[in-house]
Design an enzyme around this catalytic site. Sequence first.
Site, short mmCIF file in Angstrom:
data_model
loop_
_atom_site.label_atom_id
_atom_site.label_comp_id
_atom_site.label_asym_id
_atom_site.label_seq_id
_atom_site.Cartn_x
_atom_site.Cartn_y
_atom_site.Cartn_z
N ARG A 126 53.56 -15.88 65.62
CA ARG A 126 54.68 -15.11 66.18
C ARG A 126 56.06 -15.64 65.76
O ARG A 126 57.06 -15.35 66.40
CB ARG A 126 54.59 -15.04 67.71
CG ARG A 126 53.30 -14.42 68.19
CD ARG A 126 53.41 -13.85 69.58
NE ARG A 126 52.16 -13.23 69.95
CZ ARG A 126 51.16 -13.87 70.57
NH1 ARG A 126 51.31 -15.14 70.91
NH2 ARG A 126 50.06 -13.25 70.87
N LYS A 148 65.89 -8.75 56.04
CA LYS A 148 64.88 -7.68 55.89
C LYS A 148 63.68 -8.28 55.18
O LYS A 148 63.81 -8.84 54.09
CB LYS A 148 65.44 -6.52 55.07
CG LYS A 148 66.31 -5.58 55.88
CD LYS A 148 66.61 -4.34 55.07
CE LYS A 148 67.49 -3.38 55.85
NZ LYS A 148 67.86 -2.20 55.06
N GLU A 190 72.25 -4.12 41.77
CA GLU A 190 72.64 -4.43 43.16
C GLU A 190 74.05 -5.03 43.20
O GLU A 190 74.77 -4.85 44.18
CB GLU A 190 71.62 -5.37 43.81
CG GLU A 190 70.19 -4.83 43.87
CD GLU A 190 69.91 -3.82 44.99
OE1 GLU A 190 70.85 -3.27 45.59
OE2 GLU A 190 68.70 -3.59 45.26
N LYS A 232 77.82 -8.66 51.83
CA LYS A 232 76.60 -8.45 52.63
C LYS A 232 76.74 -9.15 53.98
O LYS A 232 76.31 -8.63 55.01
CB LYS A 232 75.36 -8.94 51.87
CG LYS A 232 74.09 -8.58 52.61
CD LYS A 232 72.90 -8.28 51.75
CE LYS A 232 71.75 -7.80 52.64
NZ LYS A 232 70.51 -7.60 51.92
N GLU A 242 70.50 -2.44 61.21
CA GLU A 242 70.73 -1.13 60.59
C GLU A 242 70.71 0.02 61.57
O GLU A 242 69.97 0.99 61.43
CB GLU A 242 69.72 -0.89 59.46
CG GLU A 242 70.18 0.21 58.52
CD GLU A 242 69.37 0.27 57.22
OE1 GLU A 242 69.19 -0.75 56.56
OE2 GLU A 242 68.95 1.39 56.89
N ARG A 246 74.90 -0.76 58.18
CA ARG A 246 74.08 -1.47 57.17
C ARG A 246 73.42 -0.52 56.18
O ARG A 246 73.11 -0.89 55.05
CB ARG A 246 73.04 -2.35 57.86
CG ARG A 246 72.25 -3.18 56.86
CD ARG A 246 71.43 -4.28 57.49
NE ARG A 246 70.67 -4.97 56.46
CZ ARG A 246 70.05 -6.12 56.62
NH1 ARG A 246 70.09 -6.73 57.78
NH2 ARG A 246 69.38 -6.67 55.62
N ASN A 250 72.11 0.72 51.13
CA ASN A 250 71.03 1.48 50.47
C ASN A 250 71.57 2.53 49.51
O ASN A 250 70.84 3.48 49.17
CB ASN A 250 70.14 2.14 51.51
CG ASN A 250 69.19 1.14 52.15
OD1 ASN A 250 68.60 0.34 51.45
ND2 ASN A 250 69.09 1.17 53.45
N HIS A 253 69.31 4.02 46.88
CA HIS A 253 67.93 3.64 47.20
C HIS A 253 67.05 4.83 47.59
O HIS A 253 65.83 4.75 47.46
CB HIS A 253 67.92 2.59 48.31
CG HIS A 253 68.36 1.22 47.85
ND1 HIS A 253 69.58 0.99 47.26
CD2 HIS A 253 67.74 0.01 47.89
CE1 HIS A 253 69.69 -0.30 46.97
NE2 HIS A 253 68.59 -0.91 47.33
N HIS A 257 63.87 4.58 45.59
CA HIS A 257 62.55 4.32 46.17
C HIS A 257 61.55 5.41 45.77
O HIS A 257 60.36 5.13 45.57
CB HIS A 257 62.63 4.21 47.69
CG HIS A 257 63.22 2.91 48.16
ND1 HIS A 257 63.57 2.68 49.47
CD2 HIS A 257 63.52 1.77 47.50
CE1 HIS A 257 64.05 1.44 49.58
NE2 HIS A 257 64.03 0.88 48.40
N HIS A 270 62.74 -2.54 40.60
CA HIS A 270 63.51 -2.05 41.73
C HIS A 270 64.98 -1.81 41.32
O HIS A 270 65.56 -0.75 41.60
CB HIS A 270 63.44 -3.06 42.88
CG HIS A 270 64.28 -2.71 44.06
ND1 HIS A 270 64.00 -1.65 44.88
CD2 HIS A 270 65.42 -3.27 44.55
CE1 HIS A 270 64.92 -1.57 45.84
NE2 HIS A 270 65.79 -2.55 45.66
#
Length: 369
Positions: A126, A148, A190, A232, A242, A246, A250, A253, A257, A270
């Site tokens: 955990r 993330k 990026e 960032k 997000e 935030r 993206n 993206h 994606h 990517h």
Amino acid sequence: MPTQPSLQHVEIALGDRSYRIGIGAGLLDDPLTYAAAPKAAAALIVTNTTVAPLYAARLKTALSGKYPALHTVVLPDGESYKTWQTLNLIFDALLGHGCDRKTVLYALGGGVIGDMTGFAAASYMRGVPFVQVPTTLLAQVDSSVGGKTGINHPLGKNMIGAFYQPQLVVCDIDTFKTLPERELSAGLAEVIKYGPIADPAFLDWIEANLDALRARDPAALACAVRRCCEIKAWVVGQDERESGLRAILNFGHTFGHAIEAGLGYGAWLHGEAVGCGMVMAARLSQRLGLVDDAFVQRLTTLVARAGLPVKAPWLDAGDNAGRYLALMRVDKKAEGGEIKFVVIDGMGQASVRGAPDALVREIIDGACA
Ligand code: NAD
Ligand code: GLY
């Protein structure tokens, strides 16, 4: 001998989850670099078959005085291995070595290793602490920062994961010396992203310094890593999970994606998909009346100069745009089946909004032509 850029720091301010990013040359080998990382009886270095022979022994030596037991797990390399099966190899190693809940994980590699190690750290017993030691440009300017973590699902990119912050990020720009050209370009996507969404002056700087960045000039690279991490940090500090702001990170993206999932993970990198996706999102912004054509041309030129594709790939010989739309509906930003795009509202400003399918089809058709 060229002058090495001096050590710089960027702070991620998140209350009791705050941490520091160290940026500079020669950091990986220096035990002092890891002073802020938690002490423990054991640490596990998570890396892959490409990065291990380059850097694992050096990291191990640097950490040897800090952890009585130091283990390494070497994963297969590639986006196509960002899966449950590979993640399980980290748990196998942790359990096999009898690692307790104080064990510190070290992610040594690019964004794939960072995302998977972070997710393993979030879920092992955990939650155990982890440190990011990113070795690609993309990972230093983006994926290692902000918490993330996760893995891909065959139906969607990064669909399974957790927000989980590292305790420390170590950006050693010397690691770029071994990075393949194509990976450097992917990272530049990026880097470029931060200009249109947040900092017009940085976009000017990238245009002026792109040749130096591609020639791996240490001062230019350190400057880019620092500015990207600052932006960032500013974004994540306001919206860690997000719920709003935030999402601007993206930019490119949603289309990107879809390209990655549609071609099969790893076919396009990517960063390549994001670069092309930014050109498509810029065109969408222009068609929505938010920016002019000159902006789209400017961004397209810069993306191409970075060595990235600006023409989108065909994902289906029949209804190609329909295939893109279907893939984009699985994007995490989609709400109730409505696809959301990050659009540029003007230089340095971005927002998230939907767009009519017919218009999106036109953008896709134009980009694939
Ligand atoms: P990657 O992790 O696959 O690394 C690229 C390639 O370079 C790999 O083959 C790797 O083994 C190799 N490599 C790494 N460092 C090297 C070095 N110094 N020298 C030689 N080879 C080296 O890809 P990436 O571009 O670093 O990361 C992409 C991943 O990051 C994607 O899965 C993407 O979804 C994720 N990502 C996550 C976030 C986030 O916020 N968590 C943000 C952006 C991207
Ligand atoms: N790379 C997008 C984010 O960190 O939010």
